[in-house]
Design an enzyme around this catalytic site. Sequence first.
Site, PDB file in Angstrom:
ATOM      1  N   ASP A 269      18.830  62.276  78.472  1.00 31.38           N
ATOM      2  CA  ASP A 269      19.467  60.982  78.701  1.00 31.38           C
ATOM      3  C   ASP A 269      19.126  60.436  80.080  1.00 31.38           C
ATOM      4  O   ASP A 269      18.541  61.136  80.909  1.00 31.38           O
ATOM      5  CB  ASP A 269      20.995  61.089  78.518  1.00 31.38           C
ATOM      6  CG  ASP A 269      21.584  62.337  79.157  1.00 31.38           C
ATOM      7  OD1 ASP A 269      20.948  62.909  80.044  1.00 31.38           O
ATOM      8  OD2 ASP A 269      22.697  62.733  78.752  1.00 31.38           O
TER       9      ASP A 269
ATOM     10  N   ASN B 112      34.752  66.007  77.282  1.00 29.39           N
ATOM     11  CA  ASN B 112      35.245  65.408  76.030  1.00 29.39           C
ATOM     12  C   ASN B 112      34.403  65.824  74.822  1.00 29.39           C
ATOM     13  O   ASN B 112      34.547  65.268  73.738  1.00 29.39           O
ATOM     14  CB  ASN B 112      35.297  63.883  76.144  1.00 29.39           C
ATOM     15  CG  ASN B 112      33.920  63.250  76.341  1.00 29.39           C
ATOM     16  OD1 ASN B 112      32.909  63.943  76.304  1.00 29.39           O
ATOM     17  ND2 ASN B 112      33.881  61.943  76.534  1.00 29.39           N
TER      18      ASN B 112
ATOM     19  N   HIS C 228      31.023  65.679  74.607  1.00 35.69           N
ATOM     20  CA  HIS C 228      29.748  64.987  74.378  1.00 35.69           C
ATOM     21  C   HIS C 228      28.565  65.914  74.643  1.00 35.69           C
ATOM     22  O   HIS C 228      28.661  66.850  75.438  1.00 35.69           O
ATOM     23  CB  HIS C 228      29.639  63.675  75.166  1.00 35.69           C
ATOM     24  CG  HIS C 228      29.474  63.779  76.651  1.00 35.69           C
ATOM     25  ND1 HIS C 228      30.293  63.129  77.542  1.00 35.69           N
ATOM     26  CD2 HIS C 228      28.558  64.424  77.419  1.00 35.69           C
ATOM     27  CE1 HIS C 228      29.890  63.369  78.776  1.00 35.69           C
ATOM     28  NE2 HIS C 228      28.848  64.159  78.736  1.00 35.69           N
TER      29      HIS C 228
ATOM     30  N   GLU D 251      28.701  60.300  72.842  1.00 30.38           N
ATOM     31  CA  GLU D 251      30.131  60.317  73.137  1.00 30.38           C
ATOM     32  C   GLU D 251      30.952  60.422  71.854  1.00 30.38           C
ATOM     33  O   GLU D 251      30.498  59.999  70.780  1.00 30.38           O
ATOM     34  CB  GLU D 251      30.513  59.013  73.856  1.00 30.38           C
ATOM     35  CG  GLU D 251      29.908  58.849  75.243  1.00 30.38           C
ATOM     36  CD  GLU D 251      30.738  59.510  76.336  1.00 30.38           C
ATOM     37  OE1 GLU D 251      31.275  60.617  76.107  1.00 30.38           O
ATOM     38  OE2 GLU D 251      30.842  58.921  77.422  1.00 30.38           O
TER      39      GLU D 251
HETATM   40  C1  GLP Z   1      26.687  64.541  81.655  1.00 31.63           C
HETATM   41  C2  GLP Z   1      25.344  64.571  80.884  1.00 31.63           C
HETATM   42  C3  GLP Z   1      25.314  65.679  79.888  1.00 31.63           C
HETATM   43  C4  GLP Z   1      25.859  66.918  80.552  1.00 31.63           C
HETATM   44  C5  GLP Z   1      27.345  66.747  80.735  1.00 31.63           C
HETATM   45  C6  GLP Z   1      28.025  67.876  81.504  1.00 31.63           C
HETATM   46  O1  GLP Z   1      27.379  63.362  81.578  1.00 31.63           O
HETATM   47  N1  GLP Z   1      24.975  63.358  80.243  1.00 31.63           N
HETATM   48  O2  GLP Z   1      23.977  65.865  79.418  1.00 31.63           O
HETATM   49  O3  GLP Z   1      25.666  68.045  79.742  1.00 31.63           O
HETATM   50  O4  GLP Z   1      27.665  65.490  81.258  1.00 31.63           O
HETATM   51  O5  GLP Z   1      27.732  67.828  82.855  1.00 31.63           O
HETATM   52  P1  GLP Z   1      28.169  68.965  83.866  1.00 31.63           P
HETATM   53  O6  GLP Z   1      27.253  70.107  83.618  1.00 31.63           O
HETATM   54  O7  GLP Z   1      27.956  68.341  85.218  1.00 31.63           O
HETATM   55  O8  GLP Z   1      29.577  69.275  83.592  1.00 31.63           O
END
Ligand code: GLP
Length: 259
Positions: free
Chosen positions: A67, A136, A138, A143
């Site tokens: 992403d 959440n 995702h 989402e």
């Molecule tokens: C972000 C990314 C995801 C990631 C997630 C968790 O928003 N778009 O690809 O896996 O949130 O992030 P973190 O590892 O910082 O908790």
Amino acid sequence: MNLHIFDNESTLARAAARLIAARLRDEPRLVLGLPTGRTPIDVYAQLVAETAASRIDWSGVRSFNLDEFIGLPREHAASYRSFMWRHLFDHVNIRHEHAQFPDGMAADVEGECRRYDAAIRDAGGIDLQVLGIGGNGHVGFNEPAEELQAATHRVTLHADTRAANAGWFAGDVSQVPTEALSVGMASILMARQVLLLATGEEKAEAIAGAIEGGITTRLPASFLQLHSNATVMLDRAAASRLTRLEAAPAAPADRPAAP
Ligand code: GLP
């Protein structure tokens, strides 16, 4: 799902890096799907170390990130592209053109989504998809919603997702873009192997739902239950809400993942 639980983040990171490194050594033309976020930072550091220690050649490897924010210049320190070069790609010999991202600055967003899916298809699909998980539930930026999208698409980020990303913007949530591009559920679920990583208490509820709950668009990670080759690596805090651990003989708690 193959479930592995580790004492802490660094033992998890080492095991995840070993798994990825083993695939890279066996398949010099591996196609990776990669995440950003706090969770993979240690994994990438360990992978850089493994690469140096066993001279892993990345010149044939291709990578597709999950992403990217819309409207954030590529060179912005908080762009996912900058993140990946900083933490991984600058330290291995991947070819610049082999490290792909959805272009959040594309004028034609729909066209960019189609281009990205075609590029993944042309590469033969993803061999190993590494994933983090949002609080959440995702995955990528898919989402929770009434419906999920199969293809790469434009996403309006949830308020809690923007808040969780504020750390990349000096804590100022108003600076976090409101939209992003994300691969869809199809390229994730069609990956030949999936490796889901989660650490910390703030992921425990999403992880419990994803692994033990019903499959629901309200928790996109729950769709990984349908995958035939999914490995989940958790630290103890992220595993703390799982209730069926004792009953699950396939769960090798405390045992590091095989390389
Ligand atoms: C972000 C990314 C995801 C990631 C997630 C968790 O928003 N778009 O690809 O896996 O949130 O992030 P973190 O590892 O910082 O908790």
